[in-house]
Design a protein around this motif. Sequence first.
Motif, PDB file in Angstrom:
ATOM      1  N   TYR A 175       0.835  -1.191   0.000  1.00 44.43           N
ATOM      2  CA  TYR A 175       0.000   0.000   0.000  1.00 44.43           C
ATOM      3  C   TYR A 175       0.879   1.254   0.000  1.00 44.43           C
ATOM      4  O   TYR A 175       1.966   1.262   0.575  1.00 44.43           O
ATOM      5  CB  TYR A 175      -0.912   0.019   1.232  1.00 44.43           C
ATOM      6  N   GLY A 206      -7.831   2.136   3.033  1.00 48.98           N
ATOM      7  CA  GLY A 206      -8.311   0.818   2.651  1.00 48.98           C
ATOM      8  C   GLY A 206      -8.908   0.074   3.839  1.00 48.98           C
ATOM      9  O   GLY A 206      -8.952   0.569   4.966  1.00 48.98           O
ATOM     10  N   ILE A 210      -8.515  -7.377  -2.679  1.00 48.30           N
ATOM     11  CA  ILE A 210      -7.485  -7.691  -1.692  1.00 48.30           C
ATOM     12  C   ILE A 210      -6.770  -8.984  -2.063  1.00 48.30           C
ATOM     13  O   ILE A 210      -5.539  -9.080  -1.969  1.00 48.30           O
ATOM     14  CB  ILE A 210      -8.107  -7.781  -0.288  1.00 48.30           C
ATOM     15  N   ARG A 257      -4.436  -8.142  -4.865  1.00 45.08           N
ATOM     16  CA  ARG A 257      -3.317  -7.310  -4.437  1.00 45.08           C
ATOM     17  C   ARG A 257      -2.299  -8.118  -3.623  1.00 45.08           C
ATOM     18  O   ARG A 257      -1.094  -8.010  -3.822  1.00 45.08           O
ATOM     19  CB  ARG A 257      -3.825  -6.135  -3.603  1.00 45.08           C
ATOM     20  N   TRP A 258      -2.794  -8.933  -2.694  1.00 49.69           N
ATOM     21  CA  TRP A 258      -1.887  -9.688  -1.830  1.00 49.69           C
ATOM     22  C   TRP A 258      -1.234 -10.849  -2.567  1.00 49.69           C
ATOM     23  O   TRP A 258      -0.058 -11.122  -2.367  1.00 49.69           O
ATOM     24  CB  TRP A 258      -2.636 -10.211  -0.609  1.00 49.69           C
TER      25      TRP A 258
END
Length: 237
Positions: A48, A56, A111, A114-115
Motif C-alpha cells: 500500500y 483501505g 485484496i 493485491r496480496w
Amino acid sequence: MLGRKERDQLELYMCGSLRDLVPDDHILVKVDRVLDLSWLHEEVAELYAAGFGRPGIDPEVAVRLMLAGFLLGIVHDRRLIREAQVNVAIRWFIGFGLHEALPDHSSLTRIRQRWGAERFRTIFERTEKVCVAAKVAKGEVVHVDASLIRADVSWESLAVRHIDAVTDANEATESERKSRKTGKYKKVCVTDPDASMATNGRNRRLEPAYKQHAVVDDACGVILDVEVTTGETNEGQ
C-alpha cells in the motif's frame, strides 16, 4: 393469558458489547480466543502507498471476514457480506458495530488480487507455526486426502475440442488414444481454462472441476498444508 409482542421497533438502543449476544460455544468465539493477527499490518504494508489514496480496509478485518466465511461455510463474498449485515456474531468477530457500514464484497476480491497467493501462503504458514508452538497440532500422524470442487461455471461455457480430426490425421500414441476414451480432453471450459473435466466415484458425470489436496493433523484436525490443482490431477501423485 395469551401474550402478544409488538413488532413495530422504530429504533434500537443497546448498552454493552455485541459479545454479550454471542454464545460462548460459537465457533467464532472459540477462534477469537486464540487468533492473533497483530503482525498482519506489517506483513502487507509494502503493498500500500503510505499517505496516498483513500483508506483501505483494515487487513485484519479482511482476513477475519474470509475466515468467518470459511468457518460458517459461506463460499461467495456477496453472500458473506449480506450475512454479515444481519449476523451479530460476524460483526463482533470483525470488530464492526451495528451502525457501521460493511465493506463492499468486491473489496475482498481486490485484496486477494493485491496480496497474491504467496502472501496468503505466508499467512497460512505463520498461523500453522503458532498452532504447532501452542501444541494445538503435532504433525506426528497426518492424513492426506483430496476433495473435488466443481468450478463455478455454466455448462454453456464448455466447448468441444476437435481432437478426433487431428489424431486421425496424425499418428496418435497409445496414451493419447486412452485419453480420448476417457473424455478428459473432449471438452474445455472457455471461461475458466484451469478447470479440467473430472469426476468422482459418486458422480460419474464429467464436470469442470478443481481438486483440493489437504494434509490434516490426526490428533486435532488442524490443516497443516493444502494445495489446489486441476481436477484431473490424481491425489495419489
